[in-house]
Design a protein around this motif. Structure first.
Motif, PDB file in Angstrom:
ATOM      1  N   ARG A 187       0.851  -1.187   0.000  1.00  0.00           N
ATOM      2  CA  ARG A 187       0.000   0.000   0.000  1.00  0.00           C
ATOM      3  C   ARG A 187       0.888   1.239   0.000  1.00  0.00           C
ATOM      4  O   ARG A 187       1.944   1.258   0.630  1.00  0.00           O
ATOM      5  CB  ARG A 187      -0.942   0.021   1.201  1.00  0.00           C
ATOM      6  N   LEU A 188       0.448   2.254  -0.717  1.00  0.00           N
ATOM      7  CA  LEU A 188       1.182   3.505  -0.769  1.00  0.00           C
ATOM      8  C   LEU A 188       0.923   4.311   0.504  1.00  0.00           C
ATOM      9  O   LEU A 188      -0.063   4.063   1.216  1.00  0.00           O
ATOM     10  CB  LEU A 188       0.766   4.304  -1.993  1.00  0.00           C
ATOM     11  N   PRO A 189       1.793   5.272   0.827  1.00  0.00           N
ATOM     12  CA  PRO A 189       1.551   6.122   1.994  1.00  0.00           C
ATOM     13  C   PRO A 189       0.199   6.817   1.882  1.00  0.00           C
ATOM     14  O   PRO A 189      -0.211   7.273   0.810  1.00  0.00           O
ATOM     15  CB  PRO A 189       2.708   7.131   1.948  1.00  0.00           C
ATOM     16  N   GLY A 190      -0.496   6.913   3.026  1.00  0.00           N
ATOM     17  CA  GLY A 190      -1.836   7.470   3.008  1.00  0.00           C
ATOM     18  C   GLY A 190      -1.892   8.974   3.061  1.00  0.00           C
ATOM     19  O   GLY A 190      -2.961   9.550   2.834  1.00  0.00           O
ATOM     20  N   ASP A 191      -0.782   9.639   3.365  1.00  0.00           N
ATOM     21  CA  ASP A 191      -0.798  11.102   3.448  1.00  0.00           C
ATOM     22  C   ASP A 191       0.594  11.628   3.123  1.00  0.00           C
ATOM     23  O   ASP A 191       1.582  10.878   3.078  1.00  0.00           O
ATOM     24  CB  ASP A 191      -1.227  11.557   4.842  1.00  0.00           C
ATOM     25  N   TRP A 192       0.666  12.954   2.892  1.00  0.00           N
ATOM     26  CA  TRP A 192       1.933  13.576   2.511  1.00  0.00           C
ATOM     27  C   TRP A 192       2.929  13.584   3.661  1.00  0.00           C
ATOM     28  O   TRP A 192       4.144  13.598   3.433  1.00  0.00           O
ATOM     29  CB  TRP A 192       1.685  14.999   2.026  1.00  0.00           C
ATOM     30  N   ARG A 193       2.452  13.591   4.883  1.00  0.00           N
ATOM     31  CA  ARG A 193       3.359  13.565   6.034  1.00  0.00           C
ATOM     32  C   ARG A 193       4.169  12.278   6.041  1.00  0.00           C
ATOM     33  O   ARG A 193       5.390  12.296   6.189  1.00  0.00           O
ATOM     34  CB  ARG A 193       2.552  13.700   7.319  1.00  0.00           C
ATOM     35  N   THR A 194       3.472  11.168   5.874  1.00  0.00           N
ATOM     36  CA  THR A 194       4.175   9.875   5.834  1.00  0.00           C
ATOM     37  C   THR A 194       5.131   9.823   4.649  1.00  0.00           C
ATOM     38  O   THR A 194       6.263   9.343   4.773  1.00  0.00           O
ATOM     39  CB  THR A 194       3.157   8.731   5.739  1.00  0.00           C
ATOM     40  N   ALA A 195       4.684  10.314   3.504  1.00  0.00           N
ATOM     41  CA  ALA A 195       5.539  10.326   2.313  1.00  0.00           C
ATOM     42  C   ALA A 195       6.792  11.159   2.549  1.00  0.00           C
ATOM     43  O   ALA A 195       7.890  10.801   2.109  1.00  0.00           O
ATOM     44  CB  ALA A 195       4.764  10.856   1.113  1.00  0.00           C
ATOM     45  N   GLY A 196       6.644  12.276   3.253  1.00  0.00           N
ATOM     46  CA  GLY A 196       7.803  13.113   3.551  1.00  0.00           C
ATOM     47  C   GLY A 196       8.813  12.426   4.443  1.00  0.00           C
ATOM     48  O   GLY A 196      10.026  12.511   4.209  1.00  0.00           O
ATOM     49  N   TRP A 197       8.321  11.718   5.462  1.00  0.00           N
ATOM     50  CA  TRP A 197       9.246  10.979   6.335  1.00  0.00           C
ATOM     51  C   TRP A 197       9.931   9.834   5.585  1.00  0.00           C
ATOM     52  O   TRP A 197      11.097   9.530   5.827  1.00  0.00           O
ATOM     53  CB  TRP A 197       8.492  10.445   7.550  1.00  0.00           C
TER      54      TRP A 197
END
Length: 373
Positions: free
Chosen positions: A288-298
Protein backbone atom coordinates in the motif's frame (compact mmCIF):
# COMPACT_ATOMS: atom_id res chain seq x y z
CA UNK A 1 12.31 4.00 10.18
CA UNK A 2 10.90 3.01 13.56
CA UNK A 3 8.75 6.18 13.73
CA UNK A 4 7.24 5.58 10.29
CA UNK A 5 6.43 1.94 10.98
CA UNK A 6 5.24 2.34 14.58
CA UNK A 7 3.83 5.84 15.10
CA UNK A 8 2.61 6.40 11.54
CA UNK A 9 1.59 2.74 11.16
CA UNK A 10 3.19 2.32 7.73
CA UNK A 11 4.53 -1.21 8.21
CA UNK A 12 6.16 -1.90 4.86
CA UNK A 13 9.76 -2.90 5.73
CA UNK A 14 10.62 -4.51 2.40
CA UNK A 15 9.08 -1.69 0.38
CA UNK A 16 10.96 0.90 2.48
CA UNK A 17 14.17 -1.05 1.91
CA UNK A 18 13.40 -1.14 -1.83
CA UNK A 19 12.73 2.60 -2.01
CA UNK A 20 15.91 3.44 -0.11
CA UNK A 21 18.12 1.29 -2.32
CA UNK A 22 16.68 2.43 -5.65
CA UNK A 23 17.34 5.98 -4.47
CA UNK A 24 21.04 5.20 -4.99
CA UNK A 25 20.31 5.99 -8.64
CA UNK A 26 20.37 9.73 -7.93
CA UNK A 27 23.96 9.83 -6.61
CA UNK A 28 25.85 9.83 -9.92
CA UNK A 29 23.63 12.45 -11.64
CA UNK A 30 23.93 14.72 -8.59
CA UNK A 31 27.72 14.31 -8.54
CA UNK A 32 28.00 15.06 -12.26
CA UNK A 33 25.79 18.13 -11.86
CA UNK A 34 27.90 19.34 -8.93
CA UNK A 35 31.09 18.97 -10.97
CA UNK A 36 29.47 20.88 -13.82
CA UNK A 37 28.55 23.75 -11.50
CA UNK A 38 31.87 23.79 -9.65
CA UNK A 39 34.44 23.39 -12.39
CA UNK A 40 32.46 23.72 -15.60
CA UNK A 41 33.48 20.22 -16.70
CA UNK A 42 30.92 18.96 -19.24
CA UNK A 43 28.86 16.05 -17.97
CA UNK A 44 29.51 14.06 -21.15
CA UNK A 45 33.26 14.47 -20.64
CA UNK A 46 33.10 12.91 -17.19
CA UNK A 47 30.85 10.15 -18.52
CA UNK A 48 33.40 9.35 -21.23
CA UNK A 49 36.16 9.21 -18.61
CA UNK A 50 34.04 6.87 -16.51
CA UNK A 51 33.48 4.64 -19.53
CA UNK A 52 37.22 4.56 -20.17
CA UNK A 53 37.84 3.69 -16.53
CA UNK A 54 35.37 0.82 -16.63
CA UNK A 55 37.00 -0.63 -19.74
CA UNK A 56 40.48 -0.21 -18.28
CA UNK A 57 39.47 -1.83 -15.01
CA UNK A 58 37.55 -4.85 -16.26
CA UNK A 59 39.06 -5.76 -19.64
CA UNK A 60 41.31 -8.82 -19.79
CA UNK A 61 44.87 -8.20 -21.02
CA UNK A 62 45.46 -9.76 -24.41
CA UNK A 63 41.81 -10.53 -25.03
CA UNK A 64 40.57 -9.94 -28.57
CA UNK A 65 37.09 -9.30 -27.24
CA UNK A 66 38.30 -6.81 -24.65
CA UNK A 67 35.41 -4.37 -24.75
CA UNK A 68 32.67 -6.99 -24.69
CA UNK A 69 34.48 -8.94 -21.97
CA UNK A 70 34.73 -5.75 -19.91
CA UNK A 71 31.00 -5.09 -20.23
CA UNK A 72 30.18 -8.65 -19.16
CA UNK A 73 32.56 -8.59 -16.20
CA UNK A 74 31.25 -5.20 -15.10
CA UNK A 75 27.64 -6.38 -15.41
CA UNK A 76 28.38 -9.44 -13.28
CA UNK A 77 30.04 -7.15 -10.73
CA UNK A 78 26.91 -4.96 -10.50
CA UNK A 79 24.62 -8.01 -10.25
CA UNK A 80 26.68 -9.55 -7.45
CA UNK A 81 27.01 -6.17 -5.76
CA UNK A 82 23.23 -5.67 -5.82
CA UNK A 83 22.65 -9.03 -4.18
CA UNK A 84 25.52 -8.44 -1.78
CA UNK A 85 24.29 -5.07 -0.55
CA UNK A 86 20.70 -6.34 -0.25
CA UNK A 87 21.31 -9.61 1.60
CA UNK A 88 22.51 -8.17 4.96
CA UNK A 89 19.57 -5.75 5.13
CA UNK A 90 16.98 -8.40 4.35
CA UNK A 91 18.47 -10.88 6.82
CA UNK A 92 18.50 -8.16 9.48
CA UNK A 93 14.82 -7.37 8.91
CA UNK A 94 13.97 -11.06 9.23
CA UNK A 95 16.03 -11.47 12.39
CA UNK A 96 14.42 -8.50 14.16
CA UNK A 97 11.02 -10.17 14.05
CA UNK A 98 12.31 -13.41 15.57
CA UNK A 99 14.63 -12.47 18.43
CA UNK A 100 15.51 -9.59 20.73
CA UNK A 101 16.87 -6.35 19.26
CA UNK A 102 19.84 -6.52 21.63
CA UNK A 103 20.84 -9.92 20.25
CA UNK A 104 20.42 -8.73 16.67
CA UNK A 105 22.51 -5.63 17.34
CA UNK A 106 25.29 -7.51 19.07
CA UNK A 107 25.50 -10.28 16.47
CA UNK A 108 25.23 -8.01 13.45
CA UNK A 109 27.81 -5.52 14.70
CA UNK A 110 30.41 -8.23 15.09
CA UNK A 111 30.90 -7.74 11.33
CA UNK A 112 34.01 -5.69 12.16
CA UNK A 113 35.69 -8.84 13.44
CA UNK A 114 34.66 -10.95 10.45
CA UNK A 115 35.72 -8.14 8.12
CA UNK A 116 39.18 -8.26 9.68
CA UNK A 117 39.47 -12.03 9.19
CA UNK A 118 38.18 -11.89 5.62
CA UNK A 119 40.60 -9.06 4.83
CA UNK A 120 43.46 -11.29 5.90
CA UNK A 121 42.18 -14.17 3.76
CA UNK A 122 40.92 -12.40 0.63
CA UNK A 123 42.84 -9.11 0.52
CA UNK A 124 46.04 -10.63 1.94
CA UNK A 125 46.41 -7.78 4.41
CA UNK A 126 49.43 -7.98 6.68
CA UNK A 127 48.65 -9.24 10.17
CA UNK A 128 48.82 -6.38 12.64
CA UNK A 129 48.29 -7.22 16.32
CA UNK A 130 47.28 -3.62 17.03
CA UNK A 131 44.46 -3.77 14.50
CA UNK A 132 43.28 -7.13 15.77
CA UNK A 133 43.20 -5.76 19.30
CA UNK A 134 41.22 -2.69 18.17
CA UNK A 135 38.67 -4.81 16.29
CA UNK A 136 38.22 -7.10 19.30
CA UNK A 137 37.85 -4.06 21.55
CA UNK A 138 35.13 -2.64 19.30
CA UNK A 139 33.32 -6.00 19.24
CA UNK A 140 33.42 -6.20 23.02
CA UNK A 141 32.07 -2.66 23.19
CA UNK A 142 29.10 -3.62 21.02
CA UNK A 143 28.29 -6.62 23.21
CA UNK A 144 28.58 -4.56 26.41
CA UNK A 145 26.29 -1.88 24.99
CA UNK A 146 23.74 -4.37 23.65
CA UNK A 147 23.42 -6.35 26.87
CA UNK A 148 23.86 -3.51 29.36
CA UNK A 149 20.16 -3.54 30.15
CA UNK A 150 17.58 -0.79 30.03
CA UNK A 151 16.53 1.88 32.46
CA UNK A 152 13.62 1.15 34.74
CA UNK A 153 10.42 1.79 32.81
CA UNK A 154 8.13 4.60 33.85
CA UNK A 155 5.00 3.20 35.55
CA UNK A 156 1.99 3.28 33.26
CA UNK A 157 -0.89 5.12 34.91
CA UNK A 158 -3.36 3.59 32.47
CA UNK A 159 -4.83 0.44 34.03
CA UNK A 160 -5.86 -1.01 30.67
CA UNK A 161 -3.18 -3.62 29.80
CA UNK A 162 -3.96 -3.34 26.09
CA UNK A 163 -3.19 0.39 25.94
CA UNK A 164 0.25 1.98 26.20
CA UNK A 165 1.09 5.63 25.53
CA UNK A 166 -2.35 6.23 24.10
CA UNK A 167 -2.30 3.47 21.51
CA UNK A 168 -3.32 -0.21 21.40
CA UNK A 169 -0.65 -2.85 21.73
CA UNK A 170 -0.54 -5.42 18.97
CA UNK A 171 -0.12 -9.05 19.86
CA UNK A 172 3.49 -10.00 19.27
CA UNK A 173 4.07 -12.79 16.73
CA UNK A 174 5.62 -16.05 17.90
CA UNK A 175 9.38 -15.70 18.18
CA UNK A 176 12.21 -18.09 17.45
CA UNK A 177 15.35 -16.77 19.17
CA UNK A 178 17.65 -19.46 17.78
CA UNK A 179 16.58 -18.87 14.17
CA UNK A 180 16.67 -15.11 14.68
CA UNK A 181 20.19 -15.25 16.09
CA UNK A 182 21.32 -17.42 13.19
CA UNK A 183 19.89 -14.95 10.68
CA UNK A 184 21.57 -12.03 12.47
CA UNK A 185 24.87 -13.91 12.39
CA UNK A 186 24.46 -14.62 8.66
CA UNK A 187 23.64 -10.94 8.10
CA UNK A 188 26.89 -10.02 9.83
CA UNK A 189 28.90 -12.43 7.68
CA UNK A 190 27.15 -11.26 4.51
CA UNK A 191 27.90 -7.62 5.35
CA UNK A 192 31.57 -8.41 6.00
CA UNK A 193 31.92 -10.41 2.81
CA UNK A 194 30.32 -7.63 0.77
CA UNK A 195 32.69 -5.02 2.20
CA UNK A 196 35.81 -7.07 1.50
CA UNK A 197 34.76 -8.13 -2.00
CA UNK A 198 33.69 -4.58 -2.81
CA UNK A 199 37.13 -3.38 -1.81
CA UNK A 200 38.81 -6.09 -3.87
CA UNK A 201 36.82 -5.83 -7.08
CA UNK A 202 34.99 -2.50 -7.19
CA UNK A 203 37.14 0.25 -5.69
CA UNK A 204 40.32 0.27 -7.76
CA UNK A 205 41.28 -0.68 -11.31
CA UNK A 206 42.96 -4.03 -11.85
CA UNK A 207 44.91 -2.67 -14.83
CA UNK A 208 46.02 0.79 -13.76
CA UNK A 209 48.74 2.68 -15.55
CA UNK A 210 49.82 4.41 -12.34
CA UNK A 211 52.02 3.07 -9.54
CA UNK A 212 51.21 3.56 -5.89
CA UNK A 213 50.68 7.24 -5.31
CA UNK A 214 48.82 9.39 -2.76
CA UNK A 215 46.38 10.43 -5.46
CA UNK A 216 45.58 7.04 -6.94
CA UNK A 217 42.42 5.02 -6.31
CA UNK A 218 43.19 4.66 -2.61
CA UNK A 219 43.12 8.42 -2.24
CA UNK A 220 39.95 8.82 -4.20
CA UNK A 221 41.27 9.26 -7.75
CA UNK A 222 41.07 6.59 -10.39
CA UNK A 223 43.89 6.60 -12.95
CA UNK A 224 42.63 6.36 -16.53
CA UNK A 225 45.09 4.68 -18.88
CA UNK A 226 45.72 6.44 -22.15
CA UNK A 227 46.66 3.17 -23.83
CA UNK A 228 44.88 -0.22 -24.03
CA UNK A 229 45.12 -2.50 -21.05
CA UNK A 230 46.99 -5.15 -23.02
CA UNK A 231 49.75 -2.68 -23.79
CA UNK A 232 49.90 -1.62 -20.17
CA UNK A 233 50.22 -5.22 -19.06
CA UNK A 234 53.08 -5.78 -21.53
CA UNK A 235 54.85 -2.70 -20.25
CA UNK A 236 54.44 -3.83 -16.68
CA UNK A 237 55.86 -7.28 -17.47
CA UNK A 238 58.81 -5.62 -19.20
CA UNK A 239 59.55 -3.71 -16.00
CA UNK A 240 58.98 -0.30 -17.53
CA UNK A 241 58.10 2.38 -15.00
CA UNK A 242 54.75 3.98 -15.62
CA UNK A 243 54.39 7.75 -15.17
CA UNK A 244 51.90 9.14 -12.71
CA UNK A 245 48.98 10.51 -14.73
CA UNK A 246 48.37 14.23 -14.69
CA UNK A 247 45.32 15.60 -12.84
CA UNK A 248 43.45 15.81 -16.14
CA UNK A 249 43.83 12.06 -16.53
CA UNK A 250 42.28 11.28 -13.15
CA UNK A 251 38.66 11.05 -12.28
CA UNK A 252 37.39 13.49 -9.65
CA UNK A 253 37.26 12.24 -6.10
CA UNK A 254 34.65 9.51 -5.50
CA UNK A 255 33.16 9.69 -9.00
CA UNK A 256 33.93 6.05 -9.79
CA UNK A 257 32.60 4.92 -6.40
CA UNK A 258 29.41 6.87 -7.01
CA UNK A 259 29.05 5.25 -10.43
CA UNK A 260 29.08 1.85 -8.71
CA UNK A 261 26.61 3.04 -6.06
CA UNK A 262 24.15 4.37 -8.67
CA UNK A 263 24.37 1.16 -10.66
CA UNK A 264 23.62 -0.82 -7.51
CA UNK A 265 20.46 1.27 -7.28
CA UNK A 266 19.66 0.36 -10.89
CA UNK A 267 20.27 -3.30 -10.09
CA UNK A 268 17.88 -3.04 -7.16
CA UNK A 269 15.22 -1.50 -9.40
CA UNK A 270 15.57 -4.27 -11.99
CA UNK A 271 15.83 -7.24 -9.58
CA UNK A 272 14.50 -6.55 -6.11
CA UNK A 273 10.98 -5.59 -7.21
CA UNK A 274 10.29 -9.28 -7.81
CA UNK A 275 9.53 -10.12 -4.13
CA UNK A 276 6.97 -7.29 -3.85
CA UNK A 277 4.07 -9.07 -5.63
CA UNK A 278 5.01 -12.35 -3.94
CA UNK A 279 4.93 -10.77 -0.47
CA UNK A 280 1.61 -9.10 -1.33
CA UNK A 281 0.04 -12.32 -2.64
CA UNK A 282 1.15 -14.40 0.34
CA UNK A 283 0.06 -11.79 2.86
CA UNK A 284 3.45 -11.26 4.47
CA UNK A 285 3.47 -7.61 3.39
CA UNK A 286 0.36 -6.20 1.75
CA UNK A 287 1.46 -3.44 -0.59
CA UNK A 288 0.00 0.00 0.00
CA UNK A 289 1.18 3.50 -0.77
CA UNK A 290 1.55 6.12 1.99
CA UNK A 291 -1.84 7.47 3.01
CA UNK A 292 -0.80 11.10 3.45
CA UNK A 293 1.93 13.58 2.51
CA UNK A 294 3.36 13.57 6.03
CA UNK A 295 4.18 9.88 5.83
CA UNK A 296 5.54 10.33 2.31
CA UNK A 297 7.80 13.11 3.55
CA UNK A 298 9.25 10.98 6.34
CA UNK A 299 9.82 8.13 3.87
CA UNK A 300 11.71 10.55 1.61
CA UNK A 301 13.87 11.49 4.61
CA UNK A 302 14.54 7.80 5.30
CA UNK A 303 15.66 7.33 1.70
CA UNK A 304 17.89 10.43 1.85
CA UNK A 305 19.56 9.21 5.06
CA UNK A 306 20.05 5.73 3.62
CA UNK A 307 21.57 7.12 0.43
CA UNK A 308 23.90 9.41 2.39
CA UNK A 309 25.12 6.61 4.62
CA UNK A 310 25.66 4.02 1.88
CA UNK A 311 27.31 6.51 -0.49
CA UNK A 312 29.87 7.68 2.06
CA UNK A 313 30.36 4.13 3.31
CA UNK A 314 31.30 2.86 -0.15
CA UNK A 315 33.61 5.82 -0.73
CA UNK A 316 35.39 5.11 2.55
CA UNK A 317 35.79 1.43 1.64
CA UNK A 318 38.14 2.62 -1.10
CA UNK A 319 39.85 5.32 0.97
CA UNK A 320 40.22 3.58 4.34
CA UNK A 321 39.58 -0.06 3.53
CA UNK A 322 36.95 -2.36 5.05
CA UNK A 323 38.47 -2.76 8.53
CA UNK A 324 38.56 0.90 9.57
CA UNK A 325 35.29 1.61 7.76
CA UNK A 326 33.41 -1.20 9.50
CA UNK A 327 34.65 -0.12 12.92
CA UNK A 328 33.91 3.50 12.03
CA UNK A 329 30.30 2.59 11.25
CA UNK A 330 29.99 1.30 14.82
CA UNK A 331 30.37 4.92 15.95
CA UNK A 332 26.69 5.29 15.07
CA UNK A 333 26.10 3.50 18.38
CA UNK A 334 27.87 6.35 20.19
CA UNK A 335 26.02 8.98 18.15
CA UNK A 336 22.66 7.42 18.99
CA UNK A 337 23.62 7.47 22.67
CA UNK A 338 24.58 11.17 22.53
CA UNK A 339 21.33 12.07 20.75
CA UNK A 340 19.41 10.06 23.34
CA UNK A 341 21.07 12.04 26.12
CA UNK A 342 20.41 15.34 24.34
CA UNK A 343 16.72 14.48 24.04
CA UNK A 344 16.47 13.59 27.73
CA UNK A 345 16.55 9.84 27.33
CA UNK A 346 17.80 7.40 29.94
CA UNK A 347 21.22 5.84 29.29
CA UNK A 348 22.83 3.13 31.40
CA UNK A 349 26.43 3.02 32.57
CA UNK A 350 26.92 -0.09 30.44
CA UNK A 351 25.98 1.85 27.32
CA UNK A 352 28.53 4.53 28.14
CA UNK A 353 31.19 1.88 28.73
CA UNK A 354 30.41 -0.01 25.51
CA UNK A 355 30.34 3.11 23.36
CA UNK A 356 33.56 4.30 24.99
CA UNK A 357 35.30 1.07 23.96
CA UNK A 358 34.07 1.51 20.38
CA UNK A 359 35.35 5.09 20.24
CA UNK A 360 38.77 4.07 21.61
CA UNK A 361 39.00 1.21 19.10
CA UNK A 362 38.21 3.53 16.19
CA UNK A 363 40.78 6.04 17.43
CA UNK A 364 43.46 3.34 17.60
CA UNK A 365 42.69 2.21 14.03
CA UNK A 366 42.62 5.77 12.70
CA UNK A 367 46.05 6.53 14.21
CA UNK A 368 47.46 3.25 12.87
CA UNK A 369 46.19 3.98 9.35
CA UNK A 370 47.57 7.54 9.50
CA UNK A 371 50.99 6.23 10.50
CA UNK A 372 50.95 3.64 7.75
CA UNK A 373 50.00 6.29 5.16
Amino acid sequence: MQYVQSDLDYRQPFFLFFLTHISFLFILPLHLLLLRLQSGTPILSNLRDLHTAVLATHSIPGSERGRREAYIRFGVLILCGTLGVSAPSLLWYMAVSLTSISSVTALFNTNAFWTYLLSLLLLHDAFRPLRLGAVLLASIGVIVDSYSGACAPTPNPNPNPNVLAGGPLEKLPPTSPLLGNMLAFLASLASSLFQVLYKKYATSPSHSSAPAHPHTAEGGYLPIPSSPSAELAAQAQAGQEQPVPSPSQRLPFALYANLITSLLGLGTLLIMWLPLPILNATGYEHFRLPGDWRTAGWIALIAACGVTFNTTFMILLGVWGPIVTSVGSLLTTLLVLLVDVALGGCVTAGSWAGCGLIAVAFGVLAVDVAREG
